[in-house]
Design a protein around this motif. Structure first.
Motif, PDB file in Angstrom:
ATOM      1  N   SER A 184     -24.765 -18.526  23.204  1.00 22.07           N
ATOM      2  CA  SER A 184     -24.868 -17.724  22.307  1.00 22.07           C
ATOM      3  C   SER A 184     -26.001 -16.622  22.301  1.00 22.07           C
ATOM      4  O   SER A 184     -25.881 -15.673  21.608  1.00 22.07           O
ATOM      5  N   GLY A 185     -27.052 -16.903  22.911  1.00 24.17           N
ATOM      6  CA  GLY A 185     -27.978 -15.953  22.967  1.00 24.17           C
ATOM      7  C   GLY A 185     -27.775 -14.846  23.948  1.00 24.17           C
ATOM      8  O   GLY A 185     -28.296 -13.817  24.180  1.00 24.17           O
ATOM      9  N   ARG A 186     -26.816 -14.985  24.831  1.00 25.55           N
ATOM     10  CA  ARG A 186     -26.298 -14.156  25.862  1.00 25.55           C
ATOM     11  C   ARG A 186     -25.059 -13.656  25.704  1.00 25.55           C
ATOM     12  O   ARG A 186     -24.325 -13.137  26.656  1.00 25.55           O
TER      13      ARG A 186
ATOM     14  N   ARG B 162     -16.241 -11.159  27.351  1.00 22.17           N
ATOM     15  CA  ARG B 162     -14.814 -11.763  27.278  1.00 22.17           C
ATOM     16  C   ARG B 162     -14.853 -13.160  27.301  1.00 22.17           C
ATOM     17  O   ARG B 162     -13.865 -14.024  26.662  1.00 22.17           O
ATOM     18  N   LEU B 163     -15.934 -13.800  27.909  1.00 22.94           N
ATOM     19  CA  LEU B 163     -16.085 -15.401  27.733  1.00 22.94           C
ATOM     20  C   LEU B 163     -16.445 -15.630  26.573  1.00 22.94           C
ATOM     21  O   LEU B 163     -15.973 -16.680  25.856  1.00 22.94           O
TER      22      LEU B 163
ATOM     23  N   ARG C 114     -14.404 -18.954  20.860  1.00 25.04           N
ATOM     24  CA  ARG C 114     -13.986 -19.271  19.656  1.00 25.04           C
ATOM     25  C   ARG C 114     -12.664 -19.989  19.563  1.00 25.04           C
ATOM     26  O   ARG C 114     -12.651 -21.175  19.070  1.00 25.04           O
ATOM     27  N   TRP C 115     -11.663 -19.688  20.544  1.00 31.45           N
ATOM     28  CA  TRP C 115     -10.433 -20.446  20.585  1.00 31.45           C
ATOM     29  C   TRP C 115     -10.644 -21.616  21.030  1.00 31.45           C
ATOM     30  O   TRP C 115     -10.420 -22.783  20.793  1.00 31.45           O
ATOM     31  N   LEU C 116     -11.812 -21.889  22.234  1.00 31.75           N
ATOM     32  CA  LEU C 116     -12.124 -23.191  22.837  1.00 31.75           C
ATOM     33  C   LEU C 116     -12.594 -24.021  21.874  1.00 31.75           C
ATOM     34  O   LEU C 116     -12.634 -25.193  21.716  1.00 31.75           O
ATOM     35  N   LEU C 117     -13.731 -23.610  20.787  1.00 34.87           N
ATOM     36  CA  LEU C 117     -14.157 -24.465  19.891  1.00 34.87           C
ATOM     37  C   LEU C 117     -13.234 -24.810  18.743  1.00 34.87           C
ATOM     38  O   LEU C 117     -13.456 -26.235  18.464  1.00 34.87           O
ATOM     39  N   ILE C 118     -12.226 -23.884  18.609  1.00 33.24           N
ATOM     40  CA  ILE C 118     -10.931 -24.622  17.492  1.00 33.24           C
ATOM     41  C   ILE C 118     -10.336 -25.531  18.432  1.00 33.24           C
ATOM     42  O   ILE C 118     -10.009 -26.526  17.690  1.00 33.24           O
ATOM     43  N   LEU C 119     -10.031 -25.466  19.563  1.00 37.37           N
ATOM     44  CA  LEU C 119      -9.270 -26.576  20.221  1.00 37.37           C
ATOM     45  C   LEU C 119      -9.908 -27.627  20.225  1.00 37.37           C
ATOM     46  O   LEU C 119      -9.667 -28.892  19.928  1.00 37.37           O
ATOM     47  N   ALA C 120     -11.469 -27.641  20.586  1.00 38.79           N
ATOM     48  CA  ALA C 120     -12.261 -28.814  20.602  1.00 38.79           C
ATOM     49  C   ALA C 120     -12.170 -29.507  19.201  1.00 38.79           C
ATOM     50  O   ALA C 120     -12.168 -30.701  19.118  1.00 38.79           O
ATOM     51  N   GLN C 121     -12.249 -28.709  18.233  1.00 41.59           N
ATOM     52  CA  GLN C 121     -12.393 -29.214  16.905  1.00 41.59           C
ATOM     53  C   GLN C 121     -11.101 -29.790  16.547  1.00 41.59           C
ATOM     54  O   GLN C 121     -10.958 -30.874  15.926  1.00 41.59           O
TER      55      GLN C 121
END
Length: 149
Positions: A78-80, A86-87, A92-99
């Protein structure tokens, strides 16, 4: 798509949308096994007792670290985020999938014989709320969007 204006306080000094406070709360919810792991490591003598209290089955503890990995990486990235846009956008979609995985996890444990508990029900409710927030919050969506400079 309609333009969404945010409050001037929602931007940082570089003009990027700040990550909402609830984003950090969702990351902590997703990385709950990692938080427990760090707390157990920090408490040294009571670490094993703490882990046994929340994860009597040690295999489920190690498997529990996997869905929290994207959240742990999001904390670090988040700081970088301006350096790897692109990463960052894909996160966001990776966090949605993990959730979504975390949301399905607890009912699967119940179906496999784990007793129904208040903590488990609270986690499922929190997971539903977190998933809904990740999908619908416009400020979060803007914070993960590409920035054209």
């Amino acid at each position: 798509m309609k333009s969404i204006e945010f409050h001037p306080g929602d931007y940082d000094d570089h003009g990027r949308v700040r990550l909402p406070f609830l984003f950090w709360c969702v990351l902590l919810l997703q990385a709950r096994t990692w938080v427990l792991f760090v707390a157990a490591g920090a408490s040294r003598d009571q670490g094993i007792t703490l882990l046994n209290l929340f994860y009597p089955d040690h295999d489920s503890f190690w498997i529990g670290l996997l869905p929290g990995l994207p959240a742990a990486l999001a904390f670090l990235l988040s700081g970088r985020r301006q350096h790897v846009p692109r990463l960052w956008r894909s996160f966001r979609w990776l966090l949605i999938l993990a959730q979504g995985v975390l949301l399905c996890w607890q009912p699967l444990l119940w179906l496999n014989g784990e007793p129904l508990s208040g903590v488990g029900i609270a986690l499922v409710i929190a997971d539903v709320m977190a998933l809904t927030w990740l999908l619908t919050n416009p400020r979060l969506r803007a914070a993960f969007a590409f920035e054209k400079e």
